[in-house]
Design a protein around this motif. Structure first.
Motif, PDB file in Angstrom:
ATOM      1  N   SER A 766     102.282  -1.637  89.058  1.00 55.47           N
ATOM      2  CA  SER A 766     103.023  -2.550  88.154  1.00 55.47           C
ATOM      3  C   SER A 766     102.992  -3.958  89.095  1.00 55.47           C
ATOM      4  O   SER A 766     103.023  -4.885  88.338  1.00 55.47           O
ATOM      5  N   ILE A 767     103.704  -4.628  90.068  1.00 57.65           N
ATOM      6  CA  ILE A 767     104.429  -5.259  91.392  1.00 57.65           C
ATOM      7  C   ILE A 767     103.218  -5.916  91.487  1.00 57.65           C
ATOM      8  O   ILE A 767     102.971  -7.044  90.905  1.00 57.65           O
ATOM      9  N   LEU A 768     101.790  -4.931  92.324  1.00 56.67           N
ATOM     10  CA  LEU A 768     100.966  -5.329  92.663  1.00 56.67           C
ATOM     11  C   LEU A 768      99.538  -5.822  91.931  1.00 56.67           C
ATOM     12  O   LEU A 768      99.626  -7.214  91.963  1.00 56.67           O
ATOM     13  N   GLN A 769     100.159  -6.186  90.865  1.00 59.26           N
ATOM     14  CA  GLN A 769      98.701  -6.347  89.595  1.00 59.26           C
ATOM     15  C   GLN A 769      99.666  -7.455  88.889  1.00 59.26           C
ATOM     16  O   GLN A 769      99.117  -8.128  88.361  1.00 59.26           O
ATOM     17  N   ASN A 770     100.889  -7.600  88.377  1.00 59.16           N
ATOM     18  CA  ASN A 770     101.478  -8.601  87.949  1.00 59.16           C
ATOM     19  C   ASN A 770     101.356  -9.836  89.289  1.00 59.16           C
ATOM     20  O   ASN A 770     100.560 -10.304  88.930  1.00 59.16           O
ATOM     21  N   LEU A 771     101.768  -9.164  90.363  1.00 57.90           N
ATOM     22  CA  LEU A 771     101.123 -10.756  91.190  1.00 57.90           C
ATOM     23  C   LEU A 771      99.343 -11.198  91.703  1.00 57.90           C
ATOM     24  O   LEU A 771      99.794 -12.178  91.280  1.00 57.90           O
ATOM     25  N   LEU A 772      98.752 -10.613  91.185  1.00 57.78           N
ATOM     26  CA  LEU A 772      97.010 -10.764  91.066  1.00 57.78           C
ATOM     27  C   LEU A 772      96.772 -11.368  90.052  1.00 57.78           C
ATOM     28  O   LEU A 772      96.989 -12.458  89.976  1.00 57.78           O
ATOM     29  N   THR A 773      97.660 -10.832  88.703  1.00 60.88           N
ATOM     30  CA  THR A 773      97.748 -11.187  87.342  1.00 60.88           C
ATOM     31  C   THR A 773      98.119 -13.117  87.256  1.00 60.88           C
ATOM     32  O   THR A 773      97.426 -13.811  86.944  1.00 60.88           O
ATOM     33  N   ASN A 774      99.559 -13.600  88.299  1.00 62.05           N
ATOM     34  CA  ASN A 774      99.711 -14.303  88.192  1.00 62.05           C
ATOM     35  C   ASN A 774      99.241 -15.138  89.061  1.00 62.05           C
ATOM     36  O   ASN A 774      98.632 -17.050  88.880  1.00 62.05           O
ATOM     37  N   ILE A 776      95.975 -15.632  89.750  1.00 63.94           N
ATOM     38  CA  ILE A 776      94.758 -15.108  88.768  1.00 63.94           C
ATOM     39  C   ILE A 776      95.087 -16.553  87.662  1.00 63.94           C
ATOM     40  O   ILE A 776      94.442 -17.599  87.511  1.00 63.94           O
ATOM     41  N   LYS A 777      95.981 -16.452  86.762  1.00 67.64           N
ATOM     42  CA  LYS A 777      96.075 -17.123  85.720  1.00 67.64           C
ATOM     43  C   LYS A 777      97.113 -18.976  86.204  1.00 67.64           C
ATOM     44  O   LYS A 777      96.228 -19.482  85.546  1.00 67.64           O
ATOM     45  N   TYR A 778      97.288 -18.718  86.979  1.00 62.83           N
ATOM     46  CA  TYR A 778      98.407 -20.235  87.535  1.00 62.83           C
ATOM     47  C   TYR A 778      97.382 -20.535  88.385  1.00 62.83           C
ATOM     48  O   TYR A 778      98.160 -21.539  89.455  1.00 62.83           O
ATOM     49  N   ARG A 779      96.061 -20.699  88.924  1.00 62.38           N
ATOM     50  CA  ARG A 779      95.274 -20.850  90.436  1.00 62.38           C
ATOM     51  C   ARG A 779      94.756 -23.020  89.526  1.00 62.38           C
ATOM     52  O   ARG A 779      95.645 -23.158  88.782  1.00 62.38           O
ATOM     53  N   SER A 780      95.028 -23.197  90.525  1.00 59.37           N
ATOM     54  CA  SER A 780      94.327 -24.851  90.673  1.00 59.37           C
ATOM     55  C   SER A 780      92.824 -24.371  90.310  1.00 59.37           C
ATOM     56  O   SER A 780      92.180 -24.452  90.939  1.00 59.37           O
ATOM     57  N   GLY A 806      98.285 -21.320  93.801  1.00 61.50           N
ATOM     58  CA  GLY A 806      97.690 -22.096  92.510  1.00 61.50           C
ATOM     59  C   GLY A 806      98.593 -23.360  92.216  1.00 61.50           C
ATOM     60  O   GLY A 806      99.106 -24.530  93.794  1.00 61.50           O
ATOM     61  N   LEU A 807      98.902 -23.151  91.043  1.00 65.91           N
ATOM     62  CA  LEU A 807      99.459 -24.518  90.754  1.00 65.91           C
ATOM     63  C   LEU A 807     101.163 -24.657  91.371  1.00 65.91           C
ATOM     64  O   LEU A 807     101.515 -25.976  91.569  1.00 65.91           O
ATOM     65  N   GLY A 808     101.913 -23.815  91.592  1.00 69.25           N
ATOM     66  CA  GLY A 808     102.831 -23.889  92.206  1.00 69.25           C
ATOM     67  C   GLY A 808     104.019 -24.245  91.256  1.00 69.25           C
ATOM     68  O   GLY A 808     103.935 -24.824  89.675  1.00 69.25           O
ATOM     69  N   ILE A 809     105.777 -23.857  91.279  1.00 70.06           N
ATOM     70  CA  ILE A 809     106.916 -24.258  90.490  1.00 70.06           C
ATOM     71  C   ILE A 809     107.949 -25.422  91.386  1.00 70.06           C
ATOM     72  O   ILE A 809     108.534 -25.399  92.337  1.00 70.06           O
ATOM     73  N   ASN A 828      99.723 -22.707  80.199  1.00 63.40           N
ATOM     74  CA  ASN A 828      98.594 -21.525  80.498  1.00 63.40           C
ATOM     75  C   ASN A 828      98.752 -21.101  79.303  1.00 63.40           C
ATOM     76  O   ASN A 828      99.664 -20.596  78.392  1.00 63.40           O
ATOM     77  N   LYS A 829      98.306 -20.802  78.416  1.00 55.51           N
ATOM     78  CA  LYS A 829      97.622 -20.131  77.083  1.00 55.51           C
ATOM     79  C   LYS A 829      98.575 -19.080  77.572  1.00 55.51           C
ATOM     80  O   LYS A 829      98.822 -18.260  76.039  1.00 55.51           O
ATOM     81  N   ASP A 830      97.962 -18.304  78.636  1.00 57.64           N
ATOM     82  CA  ASP A 830      97.952 -16.888  78.741  1.00 57.64           C
ATOM     83  C   ASP A 830      99.797 -15.987  79.404  1.00 57.64           C
ATOM     84  O   ASP A 830      99.727 -15.337  79.243  1.00 57.64           O
ATOM     85  N   ALA A 831     100.040 -17.432  79.349  1.00 56.91           N
ATOM     86  CA  ALA A 831     101.183 -17.266  79.685  1.00 56.91           C
ATOM     87  C   ALA A 831     102.591 -16.284  78.929  1.00 56.91           C
ATOM     88  O   ALA A 831     102.807 -17.498  77.759  1.00 56.91           O
ATOM     89  N   LYS A 832     102.589 -16.069  79.013  1.00 62.03           N
ATOM     90  CA  LYS A 832     103.991 -14.533  78.219  1.00 62.03           C
ATOM     91  C   LYS A 832     105.116 -14.944  78.249  1.00 62.03           C
ATOM     92  O   LYS A 832     106.327 -14.592  77.593  1.00 62.03           O
ATOM     93  N   GLY A 833     105.755 -15.038  80.230  1.00 67.51           N
ATOM     94  CA  GLY A 833     107.083 -14.658  80.349  1.00 67.51           C
ATOM     95  C   GLY A 833     107.619 -13.477  80.488  1.00 67.51           C
ATOM     96  O   GLY A 833     108.743 -13.813  80.479  1.00 67.51           O
ATOM     97  N   ILE A 834     106.665 -12.705  81.378  1.00 67.29           N
ATOM     98  CA  ILE A 834     107.752 -11.358  80.439  1.00 67.29           C
ATOM     99  C   ILE A 834     106.945 -10.964  81.948  1.00 67.29           C
ATOM    100  O   ILE A 834     107.728  -9.579  82.639  1.00 67.29           O
TER     101      ILE A 834
END
Length: 869
Positions: A766-774, A776-780, A806-809, A828-834
């Protein structure tokens, strides 16, 4: 014609004149002609000379003149202009034929006139007229009486083709529109002062068409009026110059409106607003802050200096001000202020808590740094925090023991989904395949009919329902359940039905038992060794059992006011507890010692729905000895509650993992399905079928892992196992294959320093998947995305870093909320914040920690520290 007379006329003319015959010989010339020819030719042409000499010396001049001379000799009167000389001058030449007695042309009189000055005047007039006509501002001329004379193209465009000045005599002073706009007054002032006058006026309105909407927009102009004076100083004409300033004027009006709006907003802010200059002097305080000063007893001192004020220095507010001013960054903190205020009776101790935000602002005019402070009184909030915490804990415990499960029915696919608790209620293994028909099969026939009707009404009319039904579980156990369903609309259509199911078997049994034993309870109250009475809120006794009657040891009490029967109870502890029970509408228990019988009695006051109060009392003298055992029992109950809290937290954690980690592979399945349906190549379709099998295998593996972990006893730690980072990363890459190819992300890893870890497999995936998904989602979109993973050993533990580009925070703005539940920081329309919330929860559950380093536009680096076993 008489030749002597002709000679005299020619000589008298001021312009050069010559008469030549058909052979182009000069017959007669005047002095002006001789002088002009001498000046241009170097010799004087005289009578008897031939014009051919001129042709030989100046062929170009001859070419311009020969055809004219021939035309005159043929009987035409010809005028033409030519340029001659150095510098060239403009000459107008007129050739007139002369006739003899036989009416034959025998001579031609040629008159030469220098028109250079006239030509320059005409050209200058055309130039200036062209300049005025093409000026970007409107120009209009009037007589001193206001009659229109002339105007340029810009002014005609401003007035429009229908304006009276374009069609008929027009007087500017007689137009009522000009009186309203101020143009009449401006021209009157020009005439009186005989000097230019400039004004900004609302000159006219125009229509702006936007699709089917027509808006009326005011047109503002800067009008300059000036007079033209004659030699005597009288006004000979009036001019006005119009320059459109609509955009500028509207901007100024908008700015003024914004300033007024800003003032209103600041004045009505729900938090206090204080503005300091760069020396610390108060320059502005809004009404909320003024009310705060009044409510706390502090004195408002608008001219006080924050740096020198003893009160501010006592609570270090001066240091906060200097910190904000010097560093140029916002500071927000909670500040506790304890002080004394004076009133008529003396000094009163006050303690208040402030949510204080201070930030720098640059004065747009003076360019000085000013500091703004936002002050919010959170004293009451602080006081309520403890009570809120207690209430929240009570709600959590209530939800845990409530046996409530969730469900939802997708209207498009008719897919039915259950929560883990719903499966438990039906005594089914978690996450078994479920359909609507199968779910309805668990209901008893009468209950099933009611549920089917309720679901149909909800689907067709959107009618919510709340039913009590009987269920036959998978293990043939009969349960009483409460089923609630509600519709969810999207764009006016029902997209799903969702609700809860609660096992109320125990409540149902209790209710039936209470119904069956209603009469027995009445008898019970008379037979138990406990006093019981019912009293209304005014103190009138409506019921009293035999034991209570013995305790009060008095005559008839029913129907009488107990405080009148026993006046000593007025103002006693019993009286106070009764009032507390009535006001709070909550049970109140207390014990009281009665000296006369030397006994302890315990009372329980409970409010009833009809407003009466139930009074339970019993002799607890002997039970005092049992308090120790009771305390031990309470401690055991507390331990059980903590166990249930921990159990529910783990179940909630697994539910989040399921919802989050299955979303990506299911999205991959949908994408593969769409791609396979769009291709006609059977070889490609076979390749996508293979991808289907791989993704489904990984989904199945994830589900099996979840089922296995859910079944572990809740009082045991999640099972750890030796895992290879590279193997688990490969599994995640297989799951997110489509997303990786679509985004073209470059994934690199370095696990050489710490290739293995003892950790729960489902958590690490779950941790690795979240890191990779983030990543991809928040790429520049300005550069190809990349993610680099690296593991190493740090102080006996293992650290994993994940760095993307990526976009950075904005960490200053969002750093404190980065790992919050359902907190998003991009559009990002796919961002769920979870995702990050689940990742942080999993890591901390295993004793580890996670933090991030990021800069807006330059990517993010996550640092995870795993605690050693």
């Amino acid at each position: 014609m008489n030749h002597p007379l002709l000679t005299q006329v020619i000589e008298a003319l001021p312009d050069p004149v010559a008469v030549f015959d058909t052979q182009l010989r000069l017959v007669t010339v005047n002095n002006a002609f001789s002088e002009e020819s001498s000046r241009h030719l170097g010799f004087a042409l005289r009578a008897g000379d031939s014009l051919r000499q001129l042709m030989d010396l100046h062929p170009n001049l001859a070419s311009q003149s020969m055809h004219v001379w021939q035309a005159a000799l043929s009987g035409e009167r010809v005028d033409f202009e030519l340029a001659y000389g150095h510098p060239p001058l403009r000459y107008k030449i007129s050739c007139s034929p002369l006739y003899n007695d036989q009416q034959e042309v025998f001579q031609v009189m040629m008159v030469i006139r220098n028109v250079q000055a006239e030509t320059e005047v005409r050209e200058n007039e055309r130039f200036y007229r062209s300049v005025l006509e093409n000026l970007p501002v409107g120009l209009q001329e009037f007589t001193p009486d206001g009659w229109h004379r002339n105007m340029n193209g810009a002014q005609r465009a401003i007035l429009g083709p229908e304006h009276a000045a374009n069609n008929r005599p027009y007087n500017v002073f007689e137009d009522p529109i000009n009186r309203r706009s101020g143009l009449t007054a401006l021209l009157d002032e020009v005439k009186q002062q005989k000097a230019p006058v400039k004004r900004e006026v609302l000159f006219r309105y125009t229509e702006i068409h936007d699709e089917n909407v027509t808006r009326i927009q005011p047109m503002y102009y800067e009008i300059t009026g000036f007079p033209v004076l004659d030699l005597q100083g009288d006004v000979t004409c009036l001019f006005i110059i119009l320059s459109e300033i609509t955009e500028k004027k509207l901007a100024v009006l908008s700015l003024e409106k914004s300033e007024r709006l800003l003032h209103t907003i600041v004045e009505n802010l729900p938090v206090g607003y204080i503005q300091f200059d760069n020396f610390g002097f108060i320059r502005r305080v809004n009404q909320t802050q003024r009310r705060f000063f009044a409510s706390t007893g502090l004195e408002e001192q608008p001219d006080s200096n924050l740096v020198q004020d003893p009160f501010a220095r006592l609570f270090e507010l001066d240091q906060l001000f200097l910190q904000v001013l010097q560093r140029g960054k916002m500071v927000r903190l909670e500040k506790k202020l304890a002080f004394q205020v004076h009133n008529g009776a003396g000094k009163i101790d006050r303690e208040i808590f402030l949510d204080l935000t201070m930030f720098p602002v640059e004065d747009p005019v003076d360019k000085d740094q000013i500091v703004v402070a936002l002050v919010k009184d959170i004293t009451e909030k602080k006081r309520q925090e403890l009570e809120s915490t207690k209430i929240q804990e009570s709600l959590i415990q209530t939800g845990e023991i409530g046996k409530i499960g969730g469900w939802e029915l997708d209207m498009a696919t008719r897919a039915l989904r259950w929560s883990g608790q719903t499966y438990k209620i039906h005594e089914l293994p978690p996450y078994a395949t479920m359909t609507l028909e199968k779910a309805l099969s668990f209901y008893e026939p009468e209950s099933r009919e009611r549920v089917e009707q309720a679901v149909a009404a909800c689907m067709s009319r959107g009618k919510a329902y709340d039913l009590q039904v009987t269920i036959q579980t998978a293990r043939n156990n009969t349960l009483q359940a409460r089923v609630i369903g509600k519709p969810e609309y999207r764009n006016g259509r029902i997209v799903r039905i969702y609700g809860v199911i609660q096992d109320v078997t125990e409540q149902f049994r209790i209710r039936n038992q209470l119904t069956r034993n209603a009469e027995l309870m009445r008898l019970f109250f008379d037979t138990i060794d406990m006093g019981y009475a019912v009293m209304d809120k005014d103190g009138k006794v409506n019921f009293i059992n035999r034991k209570a009657q013995e305790i009060v040891d008095h005559g008839k009490v029913i129907g009488r006011n107990i405080f009148e029967v026993f006046p000593s109870l007025v103002g006693s502890t019993f009286h106070a507890r009764v009032q507390q029970c009535i006001e709070a509408q909550a049970p109140v228990s207390f014990s009281n010692y009665l000296p006369q019988p030397d006994k302890w009695y315990e009372f329980l006051l409970a409010p009833m729905q009809d407003g009466s109060i139930s009074i339970f009392t019993r002799n607890i003298t002997d039970s005092k000895k049992m308090q120790r055992e009771l305390r031990k029992a309470n401690e055991q109950l507390s331990s059980l509650n903590k166990f249930l809290v921990n159990q529910n937290k783990q179940l909630e954690d697994f539910a989040h993992i399921t919802s989050h980690n299955l979303r990506a592979p299911i999205a991959n399945l949908k994408a593969l399905m769409q791609i396979m349906n769009e291709t006609a190549d059977e070889q490609e379709r076979e390749m996508y079928r293979g991808m289907f099998q791989e993704v489904i295998r990984n989904i199945d593996e994830t589900l099996n892992d979840l089922i296995e972990i859910v079944q572990i006893r809740k009082d045991l730690n999640v099972e750890r196992e030796t895992l290879a980072f590279s193997d688990r990363l490969q599994k995640v890459k297989d799951i997110l294959l489509v997303d990786m190819e679509t985004s073209a992300i470059r994934l690199t890893a370095d696990f050489t320093e710490a290739p293995h870890i003892e950790y729960p497999r489902i958590y690490l995936d779950s941790i690795l998947q979240n890191l990779l998904t983030n990543a991809i989602k928040y790429r520049s979109h300005e550069r190809p995305p990349s993610l680099h993973l690296k593991s190493k050993v740090v102080e006996g533990g293992i650290m994993l870093t994940a760095e993307d580009n990526g976009l950075g925070i904005d960490m200053e703005r969002y750093g404190a909320k980065l790992f919050g539940f359902r907190k998003t920081f991009h559009k990002n329309k796919d961002a769920k914040g979870i995702g990050l919330f689940i990742t942080k929860t999993q890591i901390e559950a295993m004793g580890g920690s996670i933090h991030a380093e990021s800069q807006l536009g330059a990517g993010t680096k996550f640092i995870i520290t795993f605690r050693p076993e």
